[in-house]
Design a protein around this motif. Structure first.
Motif, PDB file in Angstrom:
ATOM      1  N   THR A 273      -9.376   4.122 -10.320  1.00 37.82           N
ATOM      2  CA  THR A 273      -9.368   2.872 -10.510  1.00 37.82           C
ATOM      3  C   THR A 273      -7.960   1.912 -10.292  1.00 37.82           C
ATOM      4  O   THR A 273      -8.291   0.933 -10.152  1.00 37.82           O
ATOM      5  N   SER A 274      -7.081   2.796 -10.221  1.00 36.50           N
ATOM      6  CA  SER A 274      -5.879   2.078  -9.587  1.00 36.50           C
ATOM      7  C   SER A 274      -4.839   3.128  -8.838  1.00 36.50           C
ATOM      8  O   SER A 274      -4.646   4.387  -9.675  1.00 36.50           O
ATOM      9  N   VAL A 275      -3.971   2.553  -8.148  1.00 35.79           N
ATOM     10  CA  VAL A 275      -3.058   3.545  -7.404  1.00 35.79           C
ATOM     11  C   VAL A 275      -1.767   2.698  -7.183  1.00 35.79           C
ATOM     12  O   VAL A 275      -1.740   1.403  -6.686  1.00 35.79           O
ATOM     13  N   ASN A 276      -0.606   2.949  -8.189  1.00 38.68           N
ATOM     14  CA  ASN A 276       0.574   2.074  -8.028  1.00 38.68           C
ATOM     15  C   ASN A 276       1.737   2.847  -7.566  1.00 38.68           C
ATOM     16  O   ASN A 276       1.685   4.303  -8.001  1.00 38.68           O
TER      17      ASN A 276
ATOM     18  N   THR B 116       0.877  -1.145  -0.075  1.00 38.61           N
ATOM     19  CA  THR B 116       0.017  -0.126   0.043  1.00 38.61           C
ATOM     20  C   THR B 116       0.973   1.167   0.175  1.00 38.61           C
ATOM     21  O   THR B 116       1.949   1.080   0.894  1.00 38.61           O
ATOM     22  N   PRO B 117       0.586   2.203  -0.906  1.00 39.36           N
ATOM     23  CA  PRO B 117       1.549   3.369  -0.932  1.00 39.36           C
ATOM     24  C   PRO B 117       1.564   4.130   0.504  1.00 39.36           C
ATOM     25  O   PRO B 117       0.331   4.055   1.044  1.00 39.36           O
ATOM     26  N   LYS B 118       2.458   4.905   0.750  1.00 39.35           N
ATOM     27  CA  LYS B 118       2.595   5.518   2.193  1.00 39.35           C
ATOM     28  C   LYS B 118       2.850   6.810   1.839  1.00 39.35           C
ATOM     29  O   LYS B 118       3.343   7.272   0.700  1.00 39.35           O
ATOM     30  N   THR B 119       2.606   7.762   2.785  1.00 34.63           N
ATOM     31  CA  THR B 119       3.005   9.173   2.423  1.00 34.63           C
ATOM     32  C   THR B 119       4.371   9.370   2.082  1.00 34.63           C
ATOM     33  O   THR B 119       5.305   8.611   2.697  1.00 34.63           O
ATOM     34  N   GLY B 120       4.587  10.178   1.103  1.00 41.02           N
ATOM     35  CA  GLY B 120       5.971  10.630   0.674  1.00 41.02           C
ATOM     36  C   GLY B 120       6.134   9.718  -0.670  1.00 41.02           C
ATOM     37  O   GLY B 120       7.265   9.997  -1.368  1.00 41.02           O
ATOM     38  N   ASP B 121       5.484   8.497  -1.003  1.00 39.98           N
ATOM     39  CA  ASP B 121       5.803   7.776  -2.128  1.00 39.98           C
ATOM     40  C   ASP B 121       5.303   8.508  -3.250  1.00 39.98           C
ATOM     41  O   ASP B 121       4.306   9.212  -3.206  1.00 39.98           O
ATOM     42  N   VAL B 122       6.122   8.340  -4.288  1.00 41.30           N
ATOM     43  CA  VAL B 122       5.643   8.733  -5.786  1.00 41.30           C
ATOM     44  C   VAL B 122       4.573   7.763  -6.426  1.00 41.30           C
ATOM     45  O   VAL B 122       4.982   6.697  -6.361  1.00 41.30           O
TER      46      VAL B 122
END
Length: 70
Positions: free
Chosen positions: A51-54, A4-10
């Motif tokens: 629809t998506s988060v990568n 799961t993306p976290k704060t600060g990730d691009v």
């Protein structure tokens, strides 16, 4: 399974209409994801439109510099 993306990730966020790349900001809104765009502006994307988060790049905090004794 992807992390799961976290704060600060691009991240790359896709909706039915567009693809947005930015740095994931701290989340204070349960209805939108906030990202900082390369232009410096912040953008909110409605969660129900996503629809998506990568994750493109994981956040890596800067290393503390040792300034030594005065």
């Amino acid at each position: 399974m992807a992390d799961t993306p976290k704060t600060g990730d691009v991240v790359i966020i896709k909706t039915a209409d567009e693809t947005i790349q930015g740095t994931l900001m701290p989340q204070q809104d349960e209805f939108a994801l906030i990202v900082k765009l390369q232009s410096g502006y912040n953008m909110g994307i409605a969660r129900d439109k996503i629809t998506s988060v990568n994750t493109k790049e994981k956040y890596s905090p800067p290393l503390a510099q040792n300034k030594g004794a005065p």
